[in-house]
Motif scaffolding. Structure first.
Motif, PDB file in Angstrom:
ATOM      1  N   GLN A 236       0.812  -1.222   0.000  1.00 54.74           N
ATOM      2  CA  GLN A 236       0.000   0.000   0.000  1.00 54.74           C
ATOM      3  C   GLN A 236       0.847   1.275   0.000  1.00 54.74           C
ATOM      4  N   TYR A 237       2.168   1.124   0.010  1.00 56.81           N
ATOM      5  CA  TYR A 237       3.038   2.292   0.112  1.00 56.81           C
ATOM      6  C   TYR A 237       3.578   2.750  -1.235  1.00 56.81           C
ATOM      7  N   GLU A 238       3.823   4.062  -1.336  1.00 56.59           N
ATOM      8  CA  GLU A 238       4.414   4.595  -2.564  1.00 56.59           C
ATOM      9  C   GLU A 238       5.800   4.001  -2.763  1.00 56.59           C
ATOM     10  N   ASN A 239       6.525   3.853  -1.662  1.00 56.78           N
ATOM     11  CA  ASN A 239       7.867   3.281  -1.743  1.00 56.78           C
ATOM     12  C   ASN A 239       7.807   1.767  -1.529  1.00 56.78           C
ATOM     13  N   TYR A 240       7.179   1.104  -2.463  1.00 57.42           N
ATOM     14  CA  TYR A 240       7.062  -0.359  -2.360  1.00 57.42           C
ATOM     15  C   TYR A 240       8.077  -0.961  -3.319  1.00 57.42           C
ATOM     16  N   HIS A 241       9.190  -1.432  -2.782  1.00 61.83           N
ATOM     17  CA  HIS A 241      10.258  -1.953  -3.636  1.00 61.83           C
ATOM     18  C   HIS A 241      10.552  -3.384  -3.179  1.00 61.83           C
ATOM     19  N   THR A 242       9.875  -4.344  -3.792  1.00 61.15           N
ATOM     20  CA  THR A 242       9.993  -5.725  -3.301  1.00 61.15           C
ATOM     21  C   THR A 242      11.430  -6.247  -3.371  1.00 61.15           C
ATOM     22  N   GLN A 243      12.203  -5.719  -4.307  1.00 59.68           N
ATOM     23  CA  GLN A 243      13.572  -6.250  -4.415  1.00 59.68           C
ATOM     24  C   GLN A 243      14.394  -5.938  -3.173  1.00 59.68           C
ATOM     25  N   ARG A 244      13.933  -4.981  -2.365  1.00 57.30           N
ATOM     26  CA  ARG A 244      14.679  -4.653  -1.148  1.00 57.30           C
ATOM     27  C   ARG A 244      14.052  -5.271   0.093  1.00 57.30           C
ATOM     28  N   MET A 245      13.020  -6.104  -0.088  1.00 60.39           N
ATOM     29  CA  MET A 245      12.344  -6.634   1.089  1.00 60.39           C
ATOM     30  C   MET A 245      12.722  -8.084   1.330  1.00 60.39           C
ATOM     31  N   VAL A 246      12.995  -8.398   2.576  1.00 60.74           N
ATOM     32  CA  VAL A 246      13.260  -9.794   2.918  1.00 60.74           C
ATOM     33  C   VAL A 246      12.275 -10.210   4.003  1.00 60.74           C
ATOM     34  N   THR A 247      11.859 -11.463   3.944  1.00 61.32           N
ATOM     35  CA  THR A 247      10.955 -11.979   4.969  1.00 61.32           C
ATOM     36  C   THR A 247      11.756 -12.873   5.905  1.00 61.32           C
ATOM     37  N   ILE A 248      11.931 -12.410   7.121  1.00 67.52           N
ATOM     38  CA  ILE A 248      12.609 -13.226   8.135  1.00 67.52           C
ATOM     39  C   ILE A 248      11.753 -13.171   9.391  1.00 67.52           C
ATOM     40  N   PRO A 249      11.067 -14.253   9.710  1.00 69.31           N
ATOM     41  CA  PRO A 249      10.231 -14.218  10.915  1.00 69.31           C
ATOM     42  C   PRO A 249      11.088 -14.045  12.156  1.00 69.31           C
ATOM     43  N   PRO A 250      10.533 -13.423  13.193  1.00 67.88           N
ATOM     44  CA  PRO A 250      11.300 -13.247  14.427  1.00 67.88           C
ATOM     45  C   PRO A 250      11.582 -14.588  15.086  1.00 67.88           C
ATOM     46  N   GLY A 251      12.510 -14.572  16.001  1.00 68.96           N
ATOM     47  CA  GLY A 251      12.838 -15.799  16.710  1.00 68.96           C
ATOM     48  C   GLY A 251      12.122 -15.867  18.039  1.00 68.96           C
ATOM     49  N   VAL A 252      12.270 -17.005  18.681  1.00 66.84           N
ATOM     50  CA  VAL A 252      11.728 -17.159  20.022  1.00 66.84           C
ATOM     51  C   VAL A 252      12.882 -17.685  20.875  1.00 66.84           C
ATOM     52  N   ASP A 253      12.905 -17.264  22.115  1.00 68.21           N
ATOM     53  CA  ASP A 253      13.974 -17.674  23.013  1.00 68.21           C
ATOM     54  C   ASP A 253      13.708 -19.109  23.477  1.00 68.21           C
ATOM     55  N   LEU A 254      14.393 -20.063  22.855  1.00 67.26           N
ATOM     56  CA  LEU A 254      14.086 -21.477  23.103  1.00 67.26           C
ATOM     57  C   LEU A 254      14.571 -21.948  24.475  1.00 67.26           C
ATOM     58  N   GLU A 255      15.439 -21.163  25.082  1.00 66.01           N
ATOM     59  CA  GLU A 255      15.863 -21.519  26.438  1.00 66.01           C
ATOM     60  C   GLU A 255      14.734 -21.257  27.428  1.00 66.01           C
ATOM     61  N   ARG A 256      13.941 -20.247  27.113  1.00 74.12           N
ATOM     62  CA  ARG A 256      12.846 -19.897  28.025  1.00 74.12           C
ATOM     63  C   ARG A 256      11.560 -20.636  27.668  1.00 74.12           C
ATOM     64  N   PHE A 257      11.326 -20.778  26.373  1.00 70.97           N
ATOM     65  CA  PHE A 257      10.062 -21.385  25.954  1.00 70.97           C
ATOM     66  C   PHE A 257      10.296 -22.823  25.501  1.00 70.97           C
ATOM     67  N   HIS A 258       9.917 -23.742  26.354  1.00 72.06           N
ATOM     68  CA  HIS A 258      10.061 -25.161  26.043  1.00 72.06           C
ATOM     69  C   HIS A 258       8.942 -25.900  26.758  1.00 72.06           C
ATOM     70  N   PRO A 259       8.633 -27.119  26.332  1.00 66.39           N
ATOM     71  CA  PRO A 259       7.544 -27.867  26.973  1.00 66.39           C
ATOM     72  C   PRO A 259       7.901 -28.210  28.416  1.00 66.39           C
ATOM     73  N   PRO A 260       6.898 -28.559  29.232  1.00 67.22           N
ATOM     74  CA  PRO A 260       7.206 -28.980  30.598  1.00 67.22           C
ATOM     75  C   PRO A 260       8.141 -30.189  30.558  1.00 67.22           C
ATOM     76  N   ARG A 261       9.173 -30.158  31.396  1.00 65.90           N
ATOM     77  CA  ARG A 261      10.122 -31.263  31.383  1.00 65.90           C
ATOM     78  C   ARG A 261       9.793 -32.234  32.501  1.00 65.90           C
ATOM     79  N   ARG A 262      10.524 -33.327  32.514  1.00 68.61           N
ATOM     80  CA  ARG A 262      10.291 -34.313  33.557  1.00 68.61           C
ATOM     81  C   ARG A 262      10.468 -33.664  34.927  1.00 68.61           C
ATOM     82  N   GLY A 263       9.642 -34.036  35.858  1.00 64.49           N
ATOM     83  CA  GLY A 263       9.745 -33.457  37.203  1.00 64.49           C
ATOM     84  C   GLY A 263       9.100 -32.077  37.304  1.00 64.49           C
TER      85      GLY A 263
END
Ligand code: GLC
Ligand code: MG
Length: 725
Positions: free
Chosen positions: A210-237
């Motif tokens: 929707q922008y006047e300055n829409y230049h797809t050749q300069r756009m990259v799609t990189i989804p953000p990360g998640v901190d896997l040390e903090r977010f993990h399934p419940p572990r044993r115990g």
């Protein structure tokens, strides 16, 4: 900083408005403390952990306000061995919502320049987050000649459209959100960015489009990360975490599967439809508890309007459907409770739901996935990609309450599918959404634009040396720097020796074009800065970028047409050719024998309420400039903007238009071949009258002040001079 200097990239992230700190982020405290604050802190850490990155500074606004924690008032906070948060002034000290920060962005820009100067290094890359930082980043990128990366996070054009659709009047949208200014800032950011980082393909294809300055050749799609040390399934115990108490006190049967929703209390997040869906489906009410974590609250009555409305509706709905004992909505939680909440829900064989009306990304979804909690989410932007990658749940229409409750019931009911979703979610999060993977892709793309490896798409940018200089030499051009080729050659040879930390500028009455031409003719190397048209224009030698801040500053009360009109027919005045007339400079040839005195001309203009600075040189030229412009004021502005102390600046000139840059606290030299107008400077502090002419005079002045050695402080010099008499 534990890596050797210059060993890797110096990356600067800019995120202006949020309350940002390295620990216990107050996510969801208000509309400005959402996913973006977390994103930038984690990005900073992940980048700093890379061996090819030497230093990461996250620039944000410094807030000194008893209503918020004192952490946000600390100028510097180290958040990892090579990463720090740097807090800079931006308008008033108190906490302000992002929509009202616009008038203060210039002070943020200036403080950022001073910061780079303290670091002693020009960044290799600027990365702006959200519209306001995009504006700041674009300006800094121009001033420094550094590539800009931009991430919008959310977009003004999309927001305006949505608000329009919701029936809000255009004037109210404008008043509440300053939306036009925001969109313009986004256009500027997109127009200047060498790379735009989007989180999803939809963001690129439907939102940025929707922008006047829409230049797809300069756009990259990189989804953000998640901190896997903090977010993990419940572990044993695994045992119930402290936050369980805050949740369970609402619930009659806390062991039932938990439907978890986690979002700011914002209309867009659509929590009320979720409560209705749950309230109206008795099978679902029987099968599961609903746990809503809508940020933190003390007193709903004093929250901002949107939050107040959402929370009030929530309480009313709970009462209407009589959901006591099966809906929890804890009042407080800490950032470190969040991973525990997902694990509690996963442990209960529950499900996470994001029912937002639109969802550009949805960080919570990948956190849930990483925690082994299946998801039900809005069919939009982020969720489409995330469920596509993780195969851990279903998409729904957020406006269809029946479909929503059926999907939730379904997700809980089928045990083996629940297990499949749970496992494939953790796997998918690791594979697609780790910060490590994110910064790897990021740096691969960035290397193309910083010119470390030869990129085809982006031209290598020339960088400003100004943040790393410790002294600055500024010369008038005609009859000072130029005029004697032998002298010039000797001067250039002398400067060649010490150019490392020495900045070099010219200040002249000529236009930029004619300055560049004459410098080239005399084979003078490109200066770091060019003050032209008698101080009314400033350009930087890398890429010839104009300093817009200066132009805006001097435009005050400037009415060139009226000035020309007023002076038409004055005897002894003749307009100079068109090439010498500039946006902020009206120039005449003056015949002192025929023209009225300069003072009389000044008086005449003032009586007509016309304001200009009159500058008389060589007994032949009369320049009219805006009140705020002159070579001297331009130098002072530059000194302030770049944090160069006046005693580290040495100025040379020969005629009237140099006068004001030769006086004041900067060191200065009048060359031997000066015009009579400058005689009145004799005897002033820090004005040295050289015997030698042209560039020989410059060399004499450099030796006089020992400017290329350890510069002497003015005090010391004064004592020496008086002891010499
Ligand atoms: C330069 C400019 C001229 C100006 C004069 C004095 O010669 O070309 O326009 O009037 O300097 O400042
Ligand atoms: Mg001159």
């Amino acid at each position: 900083m534990n890596k050797a200097p210059d060993e890797g990239l110096y990356i600067v992230l800019i995120s202006i408005h949020g309350l940002i700190r390295g620990h216990n982020l107050e996510l969801g405290r208000d509309a400005d403390t959402g996913g973006q604050t977390k994103y930038v802190v984690e990005l900073a850490r992940a980048l700093a952990a890379r061996p090819d990155v030497q230093r990461v500074d996250l620039l944000t606004r410094r807030v000194i306000d008893s209503k918020v924690d004192t952490d946000y008032a600390q100028p510097v906070e180290v958040i990892a061995p090579s990463a720090q948060i740097v807090r800079l002034a931006c308008g008033p000290r108190r906490y302000l919502r992002k929509e009202v920060l616009w008038p203060h962005l210039f002070s943020f820009i200036d403080d950022a320049l001073q910061h780079f100067r303290r670091v002693g290094r020009t960044p290799d890359l600027l990365h702006s987050h959200y519209a306001d930082a995009g504006y700041v980043g674009a300006r800094l990128a121009q001033l420094l000649g550094v590539p800009l990366v931009h991430t919008g996070h959310s977009l003004g054009r999309v927001k305006r459209q949505r608000l329009n659709e919701s029936g809000l009047a255009p004037q109210s949208i404008e008043r509440q959100y300053n939306i036009t200014q925001r969109i313009e800032a986004e256009e500027i950011a997109l127009g200047n960015a060498a790379m735009v980082v989007a989180s999803t393909r939809q963001e690129v294809e439907e939102q940025y489009a929707q922008y006047e300055n829409y230049h797809t050749q300069r756009m990259v799609t990189i989804p953000p990360g998640v901190d896997l040390e903090r977010f993990h399934p419940p572990r044993r115990g695994w045992r119930a975490p402290p936050v369980a108490e805050l949740v369970n006190r609402f619930l009659a049967a806390p062991r039932k599967p938990m439907i978890l929703a986690l979002s700011r209390p914002d209309h867009r997040k659509n929590i009320t439809t979720l409560v209705r869906a749950y309230g109206e489906n008795s099978a679902l009410r029987e099968a599961a508890n609903l746990v809503i974590v809508p940020g933190n609250r003390d007193d709903i009555g004093v929250m901002d309007r949107g939050a107040r409305e959402v929370l009030t509706d929530l309480l009313l709905l709970i009462d209407r459907y009589d959901l006591y004992g099966c809906v929890a909505y804890p009042k407080h939680h800490e950032a470190h409770d969040v991973p525990d909440l997902y694990r509690m829900a996963a442990r209960s064989r529950g499900v996470f739901i994001n029912p937002a009306l639109t969802e550009p990304f949805g960080l919570t979804l990948i956190e849930a996935a990483a925690s082994g909690l299946p998801i039900v989410a809005t069919r939009d932007g982020g969720p489409i990609d995330i469920i596509g990658n993780c195969k851990n749940g279903v998409l729904i229409d957020p406006l269809d309450a029946d479909a929503m409750s059926e999907a939730l019931l379904d997700a809980i009911a089928d045990r083996s599918r629940w297990l499949r979703w749970s496992r494939s979610g953790t796997r998918g999060a690791r594979q697609h959404y780790s910060w490590e993977g994110h910064v790897k892709k990021y740096l691969r793309a960035v290397n193309k634009i910083t010119g470390r490896r030869r990129g085809r798409r982006f031209p290598r940018v020339a960088r400003s040396r100004l943040p790393s200089i410790d002294r600055l030499l500024v010369c008038d051009v005609d009859s000072t720097l130029l005029g004697d080729s032998e002298a010039l050659e000797a001067l250039l040879a002398r400067l060649g020796d010490g150019r490392g930390k020495l900045g070099f500028g010219v200040a002249t009455g000529r236009s930029l074009e004619s300055t560049l031409k004459v410098l080239k003719q005399w084979t003078v190397p490109m200066p770091d800065l060019l003050i032209t048209a008698v101080g009314s224009e400033i350009h930087y030698g890398h890429g010839m970028v104009e300093d817009q801040g200066w132009a805006q500053h001097i435009a005050h009360r400037w009415r060139p047409d009226a000035l020309r009109q007023a002076l038409r027919g004055t005897p002894g005045l003749k307009l100079q050719p068109k090439s010498e007339q500039r946006r902020f400079k009206v120039s005449y040839f003056i015949d002192p024998d025929k023209a009225p005195a300069v003072r009389a001309i000044q008086r005449e203009l003032r009586q007509r309420d016309l304001h200009a600075k009159l500058i008389y040189s060589h007994e032949a030229y009369l320049d009219l400039l805006p009140m705020r412009a002159s070579k001297g004021l331009a130098i002072r502005y530059l000194a302030m903007r770049w944090g160069i102390p006046p005693e580290a600046i040495l100025v040379f000139g020969d005629s009237g238009n140099d006068e004001d840059m030769l006086s004041g606290n900067t060191l200065s030299v009048v060359v031997g071949n000066h015009t009579p107008e400058l005689e009145r400077l004799r005897g002033q502090h820090w004005v040295y009258f050289a015997e030698a002419t042209h560039a020989w005079g410059i060399l004499e002045g450099i030796e006089y002040y020992n400017f290329l050695g350890e510069p002497r402080a003015p005090e010391e010099q004064q004592e020496q001079e008086s002891s010499q008499c």
